[in-house]
Write a protein that holds these residues in place. Structure first.
Motif, mmCIF file in Angstrom:
data_model
loop_
_atom_site.group_PDB
_atom_site.id
_atom_site.type_symbol
_atom_site.label_atom_id
_atom_site.label_comp_id
_atom_site.label_asym_id
_atom_site.label_seq_id
_atom_site.Cartn_x
_atom_site.Cartn_y
_atom_site.Cartn_z
ATOM 1 N N ALA A 41 42.965 38.175 53.886
ATOM 2 C CA ALA A 41 41.893 38.952 53.256
ATOM 3 C C ALA A 41 40.533 38.365 53.624
ATOM 4 O O ALA A 41 40.426 37.252 54.147
ATOM 5 C CB ALA A 41 42.069 38.966 51.739
ATOM 6 N N THR A 42 39.485 39.134 53.340
ATOM 7 C CA THR A 42 38.119 38.705 53.628
ATOM 8 C C THR A 42 37.369 38.492 52.322
ATOM 9 O O THR A 42 37.354 39.366 51.452
ATOM 10 C CB THR A 42 37.373 39.756 54.475
ATOM 11 N N TYR A 43 36.777 37.335 52.188
ATOM 12 C CA TYR A 43 36.024 37.015 50.979
ATOM 13 C C TYR A 43 34.634 37.645 51.045
ATOM 14 O O TYR A 43 33.932 37.541 52.038
ATOM 15 C CB TYR A 43 35.889 35.493 50.835
ATOM 16 N N GLN A 44 34.267 38.303 49.971
ATOM 17 C CA GLN A 44 32.934 38.919 49.862
ATOM 18 C C GLN A 44 32.074 38.041 48.955
ATOM 19 O O GLN A 44 32.361 37.899 47.772
ATOM 20 C CB GLN A 44 33.057 40.326 49.284
ATOM 21 N N VAL A 45 31.045 37.442 49.537
ATOM 22 C CA VAL A 45 30.256 36.452 48.796
ATOM 23 C C VAL A 45 29.421 37.122 47.706
ATOM 24 O O VAL A 45 28.931 38.238 47.873
ATOM 25 C CB VAL A 45 29.337 35.653 49.737
ATOM 26 N N PRO A 46 29.235 36.436 46.571
ATOM 27 C CA PRO A 46 28.379 36.957 45.502
ATOM 28 C C PRO A 46 26.943 36.488 45.674
ATOM 29 O O PRO A 46 26.652 35.587 46.476
ATOM 30 C CB PRO A 46 28.983 36.334 44.252
ATOM 31 N N GLN A 89 38.110 36.810 40.741
ATOM 32 C CA GLN A 89 38.924 37.709 39.915
ATOM 33 C C GLN A 89 38.488 39.158 40.078
ATOM 34 O O GLN A 89 39.323 40.075 40.063
ATOM 35 C CB GLN A 89 38.810 37.302 38.447
ATOM 36 N N ASN A 90 37.200 39.361 40.210
ATOM 37 C CA ASN A 90 36.683 40.721 40.381
ATOM 38 C C ASN A 90 37.133 41.304 41.712
ATOM 39 O O ASN A 90 37.540 42.473 41.793
ATOM 40 C CB ASN A 90 35.156 40.704 40.299
ATOM 41 N N ILE A 91 37.082 40.500 42.762
ATOM 42 C CA ILE A 91 37.467 40.967 44.100
ATOM 43 C C ILE A 91 38.946 41.365 44.142
ATOM 44 O O ILE A 91 39.301 42.408 44.689
ATOM 45 C CB ILE A 91 37.187 39.876 45.152
ATOM 46 N N ILE A 92 39.792 40.524 43.559
ATOM 47 C CA ILE A 92 41.231 40.782 43.676
ATOM 48 C C ILE A 92 41.744 41.742 42.593
ATOM 49 O O ILE A 92 42.931 42.069 42.564
ATOM 50 C CB ILE A 92 42.036 39.474 43.643
ATOM 51 N N GLY A 93 40.852 42.210 41.736
ATOM 52 C CA GLY A 93 41.213 43.253 40.778
ATOM 53 C C GLY A 93 41.645 42.777 39.404
ATOM 54 O O GLY A 93 41.984 43.598 38.540
ATOM 55 N N THR A 94 41.596 41.470 39.159
ATOM 56 C CA THR A 94 42.043 40.938 37.869
ATOM 57 C C THR A 94 41.168 41.427 36.720
ATOM 58 O O THR A 94 41.682 41.839 35.667
ATOM 59 C CB THR A 94 42.036 39.397 37.896
ATOM 60 N N LEU A 95 39.861 41.379 36.906
ATOM 61 C CA LEU A 95 38.958 41.773 35.826
ATOM 62 C C LEU A 95 39.140 43.239 35.452
ATOM 63 O O LEU A 95 39.093 43.599 34.272
ATOM 64 C CB LEU A 95 37.503 41.514 36.229
ATOM 65 N N ASP A 96 39.353 44.080 36.433
ATOM 66 C CA ASP A 96 39.549 45.508 36.173
ATOM 67 C C ASP A 96 40.839 45.740 35.383
ATOM 68 O O ASP A 96 40.862 46.528 34.427
ATOM 69 C CB ASP A 96 39.579 46.275 37.489
ATOM 70 N N LYS A 97 41.905 45.056 35.753
ATOM 71 C CA LYS A 97 43.179 45.203 35.040
ATOM 72 C C LYS A 97 43.057 44.728 33.595
ATOM 73 O O LYS A 97 43.588 45.358 32.678
ATOM 74 C CB LYS A 97 44.268 44.405 35.762
ATOM 75 N N VAL A 98 42.348 43.627 33.413
ATOM 76 C CA VAL A 98 42.180 43.085 32.062
ATOM 77 C C VAL A 98 41.364 44.043 31.199
ATOM 78 O O VAL A 98 41.691 44.285 30.032
ATOM 79 C CB VAL A 98 41.511 41.700 32.115
ATOM 80 N N GLN A 99 40.318 44.593 31.781
ATOM 81 C CA GLN A 99 39.478 45.519 31.027
ATOM 82 C C GLN A 99 40.262 46.761 30.599
ATOM 83 O O GLN A 99 40.123 47.233 29.458
ATOM 84 C CB GLN A 99 38.273 45.932 31.875
ATOM 85 N N LYS A 100 41.095 47.269 31.470
ATOM 86 C CA LYS A 100 41.920 48.434 31.132
ATOM 87 C C LYS A 100 42.939 48.084 30.052
ATOM 88 O O LYS A 100 43.215 48.890 29.158
ATOM 89 C CB LYS A 100 42.621 48.953 32.391
#
Length: 295
Positions: free
Chosen positions: A113-118, A184-195
């Protein structure tokens, strides 16, 4: 921590010297107040008030703060006592962020995967974020909406003085923790937790899930520390102890006991001191994403 000779990130938004006016810019507030100005111009007393306001403005007082509650007075800015030291802290943050960029790019590459810098926003006092108003009182945080980390440099003083967790590696731990939320945001963890939270009717369950999020970010911070030592030879004697001390100092049980004299585990949102230290150690010793599965 050895960092002075390392590269510094270009992904810093330095807002320390910016004037902060809450959710509106200066021009926006002026336009909103035009009807009031017109009314004041129509009376002798009103014209006197306007003249006083203009004079006060040029002497450094913002008269809009008396008329518009969304304006943040300059007095809320955290005072910079030593500009050279403040600038050095800013360079330190930039160097740590650069390390996280290189390290997480390497880790992501291992997983194809490619890391997207913040971006990291430095400020003092208050500023705007994609998640709303940010102030020194909120502490460092990551905003998923704009993928930026927000850090008031005065927090480092608070970490050392109020929480008794001094040291540059303690500060680096905090930065790496917020970068962990970006991961966590990039790999989708935050979205899953929010749902998942949307399906909870119990605050207790929601808090428990948020604790897992925070502990994973602590683990990711430990992972960063591992590669900081391995790739950059950054760690000095006592650095890991500084990070663990910081993790302990800002554990929910420690903070609750200090604030109210007793502990309420159901109200935990970041984890206990022991949990935070445990997961930082796990990330540091095992240094892979799988070992940081707190869920």
């Amino acid at each position: 921590m050895k960092w002075e000779d390392n590269r510094e990130s270009t992904n810093i938004e330095d807002r320390r010297n910016s004037s902060n006016y809450g959710s509106k810019g200066r021009g926006g507030n002026m336009m909103a107040l035009l009807p009031i100005v017109k009314i004041l111009l129509g009376t002798k007393i009103g014209r006197i008030v306007l003249v006083i306001g203009v004079v006060a403005y040029f002497f450094g007082f913002n008269p809009l703060s008396l008329l518009d509650s969304s304006v943040t007075p300059s007095s809320t800015q955290s005072k910079v006592v030593n500009k050279d030291a403040d600038d050095k802290s800013a360079r330190f943050v930039s160097a740590v962020l650069a390390q996280t960029e290189d390290i997480w790019s390497e880790v992501f590459k291992k997983y194809g995967a490619t890391y997207q810098v913040p971006k990291l926003v430095l400020f003092r006092g208050s500023t705007r974020s994609g998640c709303g108003f940010a102030s020194a009182q909120t502490g460092p945080f990551y905003c998923p909406a704009d993928r930026k980390i927000y850090l008031d440099l005065s927090f480092f003083d608070e970490l050392a003085q109020r929480h008794d967790a001094p040291g540059d590696f303690a500060q680096a731990y905090v930065i790496a923790h917020e970068v962990g939320h970006h991961v966590q945001n990039i790999i989708g963890t935050l979205d899953k937790v929010q749902k998942a939270k949307q399906n909870f009717r119990s605050e207790k369950k929601s808090n428990a899930l948020q604790v897992k999020v925070e502990l994973q970010a602590d683990c990711y911070s430990g992972l960063w520390a591992h590669y900081s030592m391995k790739n950059f030879n950054s760690l000095e004697e006592g650095d890991i102890e500084e990070a663990l001390n910081a993790a302990s100092a800002i554990g929910d049980d420690t903070l609750q006991k200090k604030a109210q004299g007793y502990v309420v585990p159901d109200a935990f949102t970041h984890g206990s001191s022991a949990q935070r230290m445990k997961w930082f150690r796990k990330g540091f010793t095992q240094a892979n994403l799988e070992s940081c599965d707190t869920f």
